[in-house]
Design a protein around this motif. Structure first.
Motif, PDB file in Angstrom:
ATOM      1  N   TRP A   1      -1.156  -7.780  15.446  1.00 24.43           N
ATOM      2  CA  TRP A   1      -1.909  -8.690  16.321  1.00 24.43           C
ATOM      3  C   TRP A   1      -3.345  -8.211  16.511  1.00 24.43           C
ATOM      4  CZ3 TRP A   1      -3.109  -7.624  21.708  1.00 24.43           C
ATOM      5  CH2 TRP A   1      -3.684  -8.713  22.370  1.00 24.43           C
ATOM      6  N   GLN A   2      -3.521  -6.970  16.935  1.00 24.53           N
ATOM      7  CA  GLN A   2      -4.864  -6.396  17.139  1.00 24.53           C
ATOM      8  C   GLN A   2      -4.781  -4.890  16.934  1.00 24.53           C
ATOM      9  OE1 GLN A   2      -7.537  -6.821  20.465  1.00 24.53           O
ATOM     10  NE2 GLN A   2      -7.269  -9.036  20.470  1.00 24.53           N
ATOM     11  N   PRO A   3      -4.979  -4.447  15.679  1.00 22.41           N
ATOM     12  CA  PRO A   3      -4.801  -3.007  15.381  1.00 22.41           C
ATOM     13  C   PRO A   3      -5.658  -2.097  16.255  1.00 22.41           C
ATOM     14  CG  PRO A   3      -5.604  -4.235  13.443  1.00 22.41           C
ATOM     15  CD  PRO A   3      -5.320  -5.248  14.503  1.00 22.41           C
ATOM     16  N   ALA A   4      -6.785  -2.603  16.734  1.00 25.99           N
ATOM     17  CA  ALA A   4      -7.693  -1.761  17.541  1.00 25.99           C
ATOM     18  C   ALA A   4      -7.037  -1.319  18.845  1.00 25.99           C
ATOM     19  CB  ALA A   4      -8.969  -2.527  17.850  1.00 25.99           C
ATOM     20  N   ARG A   5      -5.999  -2.023  19.259  1.00 23.27           N
ATOM     21  CA  ARG A   5      -5.353  -1.663  20.530  1.00 23.27           C
ATOM     22  C   ARG A   5      -4.483  -0.402  20.416  1.00 23.27           C
ATOM     23  NH1 ARG A   5      -4.949  -5.795  24.395  1.00 23.27           N
ATOM     24  NH2 ARG A   5      -6.551  -7.354  23.961  1.00 23.27           N
ATOM     25  N   LEU A   6      -4.235   0.052  19.175  1.00 27.80           N
ATOM     26  CA  LEU A   6      -3.359   1.213  18.979  1.00 27.80           C
ATOM     27  C   LEU A   6      -4.158   2.440  18.569  1.00 27.80           C
ATOM     28  CD1 LEU A   6      -0.494  -0.210  16.706  1.00 27.80           C
ATOM     29  CD2 LEU A   6      -0.429   0.113  19.191  1.00 27.80           C
ATOM     30  N   ALA A   7      -3.766   3.588  19.109  1.00 32.60           N
ATOM     31  CA  ALA A   7      -4.300   4.854  18.593  1.00 32.60           C
ATOM     32  C   ALA A   7      -3.153   5.849  18.520  1.00 32.60           C
ATOM     33  CB  ALA A   7      -5.413   5.379  19.487  1.00 32.60           C
ATOM     34  N   PHE A   8      -3.310   6.824  17.639  1.00 33.63           N
ATOM     35  CA  PHE A   8      -2.269   7.834  17.391  1.00 33.63           C
ATOM     36  C   PHE A   8      -2.912   9.221  17.469  1.00 33.63           C
ATOM     37  CE2 PHE A   8      -1.258   3.878  15.330  1.00 33.63           C
ATOM     38  CZ  PHE A   8       0.097   3.696  15.572  1.00 33.63           C
ATOM     39  N   HIS A   9      -2.073  10.245  17.490  1.00 33.67           N
ATOM     40  CA  HIS A   9      -2.624  11.609  17.533  1.00 33.67           C
ATOM     41  C   HIS A   9      -2.943  12.132  16.128  1.00 33.67           C
ATOM     42  CE1 HIS A   9      -2.213  12.296  21.819  1.00 33.67           C
ATOM     43  NE2 HIS A   9      -1.010  11.748  21.766  1.00 33.67           N
ATOM     44  N   THR A  10      -2.000  11.938  15.191  1.00 33.31           N
ATOM     45  CA  THR A  10      -2.212  12.491  13.839  1.00 33.31           C
ATOM     46  C   THR A  10      -1.818  11.460  12.774  1.00 33.31           C
ATOM     47  OG1 THR A  10       0.048  13.374  13.777  1.00 33.31           O
ATOM     48  CG2 THR A  10      -1.688  14.889  14.526  1.00 33.31           C
ATOM     49  N   ALA A  11      -2.278  11.715  11.552  1.00 34.26           N
ATOM     50  CA  ALA A  11      -1.949  10.829  10.433  1.00 34.26           C
ATOM     51  C   ALA A  11      -0.450  10.886  10.140  1.00 34.26           C
ATOM     52  CB  ALA A  11      -2.748  11.246   9.201  1.00 34.26           C
ATOM     53  N   SER A  12       0.158  12.076  10.256  1.00 35.44           N
ATOM     54  CA  SER A  12       1.606  12.199   9.964  1.00 35.44           C
ATOM     55  C   SER A  12       2.401  11.332  10.922  1.00 35.44           C
ATOM     56  CB  SER A  12       2.087  13.633  10.126  1.00 35.44           C
ATOM     57  OG  SER A  12       1.177  14.531   9.614  1.00 35.44           O
ATOM     58  N   GLN A  13       1.983  11.309  12.174  1.00 37.76           N
ATOM     59  CA  GLN A  13       2.677  10.480  13.171  1.00 37.76           C
ATOM     60  C   GLN A  13       2.504   9.006  12.833  1.00 37.76           C
ATOM     61  OE1 GLN A  13       0.503  10.139  16.772  1.00 37.76           O
ATOM     62  NE2 GLN A  13       2.122   9.064  17.868  1.00 37.76           N
ATOM     63  N   ALA A  14       1.263   8.596  12.588  1.00 40.42           N
ATOM     64  CA  ALA A  14       0.980   7.173  12.342  1.00 40.42           C
ATOM     65  C   ALA A  14       1.688   6.681  11.091  1.00 40.42           C
ATOM     66  CB  ALA A  14      -0.529   6.968  12.225  1.00 40.42           C
ATOM     67  N   ALA A  15       1.890   7.595  10.114  1.00 42.27           N
ATOM     68  CA  ALA A  15       2.520   7.197   8.848  1.00 42.27           C
ATOM     69  C   ALA A  15       3.962   6.729   9.046  1.00 42.27           C
ATOM     70  CB  ALA A  15       2.468   8.357   7.860  1.00 42.27           C
ATOM     71  N   ASP A  16       4.535   7.009  10.191  1.00 38.57           N
ATOM     72  CA  ASP A  16       5.900   6.556  10.483  1.00 38.57           C
ATOM     73  C   ASP A  16       5.973   5.035  10.657  1.00 38.57           C
ATOM     74  OD1 ASP A  16       7.240   8.897  10.459  1.00 38.57           O
ATOM     75  OD2 ASP A  16       7.589   9.030  12.620  1.00 38.57           O
ATOM     76  N   PHE A  17       4.835   4.404  10.928  1.00 34.87           N
ATOM     77  CA  PHE A  17       4.843   2.984  11.286  1.00 34.87           C
ATOM     78  C   PHE A  17       4.219   2.146  10.173  1.00 34.87           C
ATOM     79  CE2 PHE A  17       4.584   5.533  15.161  1.00 34.87           C
ATOM     80  CZ  PHE A  17       5.727   5.101  15.816  1.00 34.87           C
ATOM     81  N   ALA A  18       4.725   0.898  10.038  1.00 37.59           N
ATOM     82  CA  ALA A  18       4.158  -0.025   9.054  1.00 37.59           C
ATOM     83  C   ALA A  18       2.936  -0.680   9.707  1.00 37.59           C
ATOM     84  CB  ALA A  18       5.197  -1.070   8.671  1.00 37.59           C
TER      85      ALA A  18
END
Ligand code: UDP
Length: 358
Positions: free
Chosen positions: A146-163
């Motif tokens: 919907w709006q990717p800007a609304r999400l932030a993560f701590h690390t790339a490894s963490q974010a890679a868990d999500f599509a």
């Protein structure tokens, strides 16, 4: 900006029950206050804010804590207890939304993600864990579409868990490094810190310490007593030195005396606050090449990496880490994880969401 920070409905702030989210919240609140923003924190009844956050307004709500997603089957449905704290926090947030420019959610819970598209005041989410269950994956990924800007993560490894449909925004994490004292030489003792719970893999650190005939000092909340007892039973008596959950000042004062700090997560740890805290005291890290800690540690600079779940490889990593220059570890934390570095990213992110919403 006038920011409402909605905290985790799992533990009371100041108790340690919220794990690393408590630390992250305190860094964001004091950091934003320092930059002249107005901050209100919404958290469970009984919460206390650290001194550095004294200028923030604290709103609290009573209610039953939310069960954590950490120890549940992947297909578990969303559960909200009767008299739940989570809906109370969000009822208050929505009732008062017009008093704020932005709402920042720190909780890894379905409700705030689900309601985000229907709320006039922009809600941003700093996702605190990797993928744990399908219901949360869906809720997080829906915001990403919907709006990717609304999400932030701590690390790339963490974010890679999500599509995700856009490159993730990575915030890392920040630390008030003045509170961590550099210790130039470690004693003949290893360190480990974190919630005492199976996903943290304390048993591997205990076994490697026993293998190397060095005592292991342990700091953290005993979330799972039977697990703690099982780990104790795996190693010779006296191998483990339980130090309890200490406030940051006392924690860092003890932490700095370790020769090497072990971090042994069994899950995709989103960041690993304790890894940076150890570095800030000059303690080199031995960790698995997995998740956030595997991303924070650079072999030969601030620690050593081992093959995941391989105890011989971890023991070898401890030996290599013990030879590293401790001042280099401290410098690494200053360059990459100082609070202002983190707050620059958080401020830019929030401002960007605000601009998009205007
Ligand atoms: N911690 C603490 N006192 C202790 C042990 C740990 O304050 O005696 C804090 C530590 O500073 C860190 C948090 O507990 O901020 C653990 O966070 P981490 O990201 O390592 O793991 P999480 O609990 O979020 O999975």
């Amino acid at each position: 900006m006038r920011v409402l920070v909605v905290s985790t409905p799992i533990g009371v702030l100041g108790s340690g029950g919220g794990g690393g989210v408590e630390h992250t919240g305190a860094m964001i609140v004091s950091g934003l206050l320092g930059r002249g923003h107005g901050v209100t924190v919404l958290a469970g009844e009984g919460s206390r804010l650290p001194e550095a956050c004294a200028a923030a307004i604290l709103w609290s709500e009573p209610g039953a804590p939310q069960p954590s997603w950490q120890h549940r089957p992947r297909q578990m449905p969303v559960e909200i207890p009767a008299n739940g704290l989570l809906p109370r926090l969000w009822q208050r947030a929505l009732e008062r939304q017009r008093d704020f420019d932005l709402i920042l959610n720190l909780a890894y819970d379905w409700l705030p993600f689900w309601l985000t598209p229907f709320v006039a005041t922009p809600i941003c989410h700093l996702v605190s864990m990797g993928s744990l269950c399908s219901a949360m994956d869906e809720a997080i990924e829906a915001i990403g579409r919907w709006q990717p800007a609304r999400l932030a993560f701590h690390t790339a490894s963490q974010a890679a868990d999500f599509a995700l449909t856009a490159p993730p925004q990575l915030m890392g994490n920040g630390f008030d490094l003045d509170r961590y004292q550099f210790v130039a030489a470690g004693d003949a003792v290893l360190g480990w810190a974190g919630r005492i719970a199976p996903e943290k893999g304390l048993e591997d650190a205990a076994r490697v310490a026993a293998l190397l005939a060095l005592p292991l000092r342990i700091w953290g909340l005993r979330e799972d007593e039977s697990y703690a007892a099982a780990v104790e039973a795996m190693v010779p008596a006296g191998s483990l030195q339980w130090r309890g959950f200490l406030d940051t000042d006392r924690f860092q004062a003890e932490l700095g005396h370790c020769r090497v700090f072990l971090n042994t997560p069994k899950w995709n740890e989103a960041f690993g606050n304790v890894v940076v805290e150890a570095m800030a005291c000059g303690v080199p890290i031995a960790t698995y090449a997995r998740g956030g800690p595997g991303e924070l540690v650079v072999e030969g600079r601030n620690g050593s990496l081992a093959n995941p779940d391989d105890l011989d490889s971890l023991a070898a990593a401890v030996a290599r880490a013990g030879l590293l220059d401790r001042s280099q570890c401290r410098r690494w934390s200053e360059t990459h994880h100082a609070q202002p570095v983190f707050i620059d990213k958080i401020e830019t992110w929030l401002q960007q969401v605000l601009n998009l919403s205007c």
